[in-house]
Design a protein around this motif. Structure first.
Motif, short mmCIF file in Angstrom:
data_model
loop_
_atom_site.label_atom_id
_atom_site.label_comp_id
_atom_site.label_asym_id
_atom_site.label_seq_id
_atom_site.Cartn_x
_atom_site.Cartn_y
_atom_site.Cartn_z
N THR A 139 0.70 -1.18 0.22
CA THR A 139 -0.01 0.06 0.11
C THR A 139 0.93 1.17 -0.13
N PHE A 140 0.35 2.40 -0.19
CA PHE A 140 1.02 3.52 -0.19
C PHE A 140 1.12 4.00 1.37
N SER A 141 2.36 4.86 1.54
CA SER A 141 2.61 5.35 2.85
C SER A 141 1.47 6.33 3.02
N GLU A 142 1.26 6.43 4.41
CA GLU A 142 -0.03 7.33 4.86
C GLU A 142 0.26 8.21 6.15
N LEU A 143 -0.10 9.32 6.36
CA LEU A 143 -0.10 9.91 7.57
C LEU A 143 -0.80 9.27 8.69
N PHE A 144 -0.01 8.86 9.73
CA PHE A 144 -0.58 7.83 10.74
C PHE A 144 -0.90 8.63 11.79
N ASN A 145 -0.20 9.50 12.33
CA ASN A 145 -0.41 10.17 13.57
C ASN A 145 0.65 11.42 13.69
N LEU A 146 -0.01 12.51 14.33
CA LEU A 146 1.05 13.82 14.43
C LEU A 146 0.42 14.44 15.55
N GLY A 147 1.45 15.39 16.26
CA GLY A 147 0.84 15.90 17.36
C GLY A 147 2.34 16.52 18.01
N ARG A 148 2.57 16.31 19.43
CA ARG A 148 3.57 16.63 19.97
C ARG A 148 3.98 15.88 21.20
N TYR A 149 5.17 15.74 21.48
CA TYR A 149 5.60 15.18 22.75
C TYR A 149 5.92 16.21 23.85
N ILE A 150 5.49 15.84 24.84
CA ILE A 150 5.57 16.52 26.22
C ILE A 150 6.48 15.73 26.98
N ASP A 151 7.73 16.11 27.16
CA ASP A 151 8.70 15.04 28.11
C ASP A 151 9.14 15.52 29.07
N ARG A 152 9.41 14.75 30.31
CA ARG A 152 10.11 15.26 31.30
C ARG A 152 11.32 14.27 31.33
N ILE A 153 12.59 14.82 30.96
CA ILE A 153 13.60 14.10 30.54
C ILE A 153 14.79 14.12 32.03
N ALA A 154 14.98 12.88 32.51
CA ALA A 154 15.76 12.83 33.68
C ALA A 154 17.45 12.87 33.21
N ARG A 155 18.02 13.58 33.95
CA ARG A 155 19.68 13.33 33.64
C ARG A 155 20.06 12.16 34.66
N THR A 156 20.38 11.25 34.20
CA THR A 156 20.95 9.87 34.73
C THR A 156 22.30 9.57 34.58
N PRO A 157 22.94 8.78 35.48
CA PRO A 157 24.41 8.38 35.20
C PRO A 157 24.64 7.89 33.92
#
Length: 160
Positions: free
Chosen positions: A117-135
């Motif tokens: 099949t042809f490629s299609e737009l599946f999902n779009l939006g934004r990530y809202i992330d909390r990113i931890a600083r880890t070792p």
């Protein structure tokens, strides 16, 4: 940039996003939980519900154990029409940063291709992330995928 945010932070966040996208786009789901802290949260929610602060989500996983369970489900128990996905992720906007965590928002587009099949737009939006600083480097403490549409095609099987 804020005083606690550096160019190094920005590059590390971009690298985290690029590695994450490459992992899920390649279908390397066994590696997917390694991008998260043990006490993480992963949520896929419509913009309407997110904006109204309603808890209903398409997917809501708490803790690495639930991520591992999802990987098992994707690989071993869920029956679905296989597809490939491709992420296009914007440059991140670091909203806040301190010694332990970064808060980041990033736009995304996910294209889906099923065999024959042809490629299609599946999902779009934004990530809202909390990113931890880890070792071990930056890890997602919380990744909320807020999709813009009120509708999704079929179901979401693979991580966004």
């Amino acid at each position: 940039m804020t005083p606690t945010q550096t160019l190094s932070d920005y590059i590390e966040v971009m690298t985290l996003h690029a590695d994450y996208s490459a992992c899920v786009d390649a279908g390397e789901f066994d590696r997917w939980p390694s991008f998260f802290t043990d006490d993480c949260e992963y949520k896929i929610v419509s913009r309407e519900n997110h904006d109204a602060k309603l808890p209903l989500s398409i997917m809501w996983l708490e803790g690495r154990g639930m991520l591992l369970d999802r990987v098992y489900g994707v690989k071993e128990t869920l029956y679905h029409d296989p597809y490939y996905q491709r992420h296009i992720v914007s440059a991140p906007c670091i909203v806040a940063a301190d010694e332990t965590e970064l808060r980041v928002e990033t736009n995304y587009v996910v294209m889906r291709t099923k065999r024959d099949t042809f490629s299609e737009l599946f999902n779009l939006g934004r990530y809202i992330d909390r990113i931890a600083r880890t070792p071990d480097g930056l890890k997602f403490r919380s990744r909320v995928c807020v999709f813009d549409s009120e509708w999704i095609r079929n179901s979401i099987i693979y991580p966004i």
